[in-house]
Design an enzyme around this catalytic site. Sequence first.
Site, PDB file in Angstrom:
ATOM      1  N   ASP A  11     -27.133 -14.818 -17.755  1.00 27.87           N
ATOM      2  CA  ASP A  11     -28.536 -14.717 -17.353  1.00 27.87           C
ATOM      3  C   ASP A  11     -29.144 -13.362 -17.690  1.00 27.87           C
ATOM      4  OD1 ASP A  11     -28.236 -17.270 -16.502  1.00 27.87           O
ATOM      5  OD2 ASP A  11     -28.390 -16.862 -14.357  1.00 27.87           O
TER       6      ASP A  11
ATOM      7  N   LYS B 125     -20.733 -19.667 -10.307  1.00 27.14           N
ATOM      8  CA  LYS B 125     -19.917 -19.605 -11.513  1.00 27.14           C
ATOM      9  C   LYS B 125     -18.505 -19.153 -11.172  1.00 27.14           C
ATOM     10  CE  LYS B 125     -20.419 -18.902 -16.300  1.00 27.14           C
ATOM     11  NZ  LYS B 125     -21.373 -18.681 -17.388  1.00 27.14           N
TER      12      LYS B 125
ATOM     13  N   ASP C 246     -24.751 -17.960 -21.937  1.00 33.02           N
ATOM     14  CA  ASP C 246     -26.015 -18.635 -22.243  1.00 33.02           C
ATOM     15  C   ASP C 246     -26.177 -18.836 -23.749  1.00 33.02           C
ATOM     16  OD1 ASP C 246     -26.880 -18.680 -19.520  1.00 33.02           O
ATOM     17  OD2 ASP C 246     -27.313 -16.555 -19.689  1.00 33.02           O
TER      18      ASP C 246
ATOM     19  N   TYR D 294       0.862  -1.185   0.000  1.00 37.71           N
ATOM     20  CA  TYR D 294       0.000   0.000   0.000  1.00 37.71           C
ATOM     21  C   TYR D 294       0.897   1.233   0.000  1.00 37.71           C
ATOM     22  CZ  TYR D 294      -4.435   2.403   0.799  1.00 37.71           C
ATOM     23  OH  TYR D 294      -5.531   3.203   0.680  1.00 37.71           O
TER      24      TYR D 294
END
Length: 488
Positions: free
Chosen positions: A217, A174, A242, A119
């Site tokens: 989806d 997923k 899909d 950081y």
Amino acid sequence: MVKHMVIIHPSAGNALTLRVSLERVPGMLGKLTSALGAAGALVDTIDIIENTGDVIVRQIQVETRGQAHGLQVVEAAKSLDGVELLSVSDRVFDRHRGGKIEITPKFPVLTRDDLSMAYTPGVGRVCTEIAEHPELVWDYTIKSNSVAVLTDGTAILGLGNLGPEAAMPVMEGKAMLFKQLANVDAYPVCVRTSGVEELVAVGKAIAPGFGGINLEDVAAPVCFEVERRLQEELDIPVFHDDQHGTAIVSLAALYGAAQVVGKRLEDLNVVFLGMGAAGVACIRLWQHAGVGSFIGVDRKGIVHVDRTDLNEQKRSIAENSNPQGRRGGLAEALVGADVFVGVSGPGLVKPEWVATMARDAIVFAMANPIPEIMPEEMPDNVAVVATGRSDYANQINNVLVFPGLFRGLLDSRARSVDMSMKVAAARAIADIVAQDGPSPDFIVPSIFDARVVPAVARAVQRAAADAGLGSPVTVKKTALIGSPARRT
């Protein structure tokens, strides 16, 4: 001869954990398990939780056929004398409690030196370098191994428009598969948007942090336009699983099935039921791969050029299919067909219609969880059957595609996905089956076959390089699960 026995089997997707107190008398456990079995449950495990002398507390895990059946199983346990049902929990919900994924650091931050490098102030030097040379974001951030799983929740599984919150469990699942199978870091991005423009705007806004976007989806026809726009306007691959995942894995299955029945791809007459996102994408990819002729069927019947109710996508299919100009419904379309592919809904196909297909027919009934026609209902002219279910042979599942495909896209730093990459992915999956020898019950490999992801990734890398859309092939070592799961 048509078989009519249709059975929905118990599965781990509908599993319950029963905690019961049993009187300590001989045969009591046997009575309980017999009652559960008579109710149609599959008993998995039985554990002793507590033994006080007079009673024994046991935990019993059972698989059921669904919510209604689960209630029947619970009632069967409660009805027995000498059995007290202490609690019932749903194992699926237990697995989802608190979510299924998390982010972990690659190295610990334990000292001031660790903090100053990970950081501030050290990180500022990396930021400045990336600002001056933007391509370095691929080398010094997670972008090179990150995929956004982007959804608006309008077409969740087969459940419909449930919204972005309800989409989260699917997207988390997923992401788990991306990581376990291909070591890709995937992140659920579930958004509340309205229409094409808003979803495109979200995709463009998040793109700098990701090496690819997996649309998931998103309902048709919005999904077509969103994918097209994002792919045109971004320099990272955008892939609607899909549509194209289904197209790729079904093409891979067709390669194996055609070999089993001894028919050439270019000679096949194919009927598709379902002209949504998956059906349209399948026809386009199969046509590109050289498969013969097609008839598309939707809710209103055969898709043909004289219909006035077709959207742009269906109109395109009508203009490039149905060479015989057939009219009517699915029954008329199936006469003489070599292949039926269902991407529609449960129980829409009658066995007597399938019986009119050609000899040694191929049936891919992929509606999930209930196929268009059950394997038990197939007439004798059907030689090869596949579904989307894991409890039957030949599960056609997108999990065979997307982990390896995105592994290859990320490793090649591909800018988009084209047809050549999709065909290459399908061919890589089919080649694994060809190595072992296809059969009526083996036309696609298991999703746990450790050969699948690296084979697909290599094929996609090569295709991306050949298409000028990615860097030359450099095979990266990927942490994969298990050892090659060969067919026995």
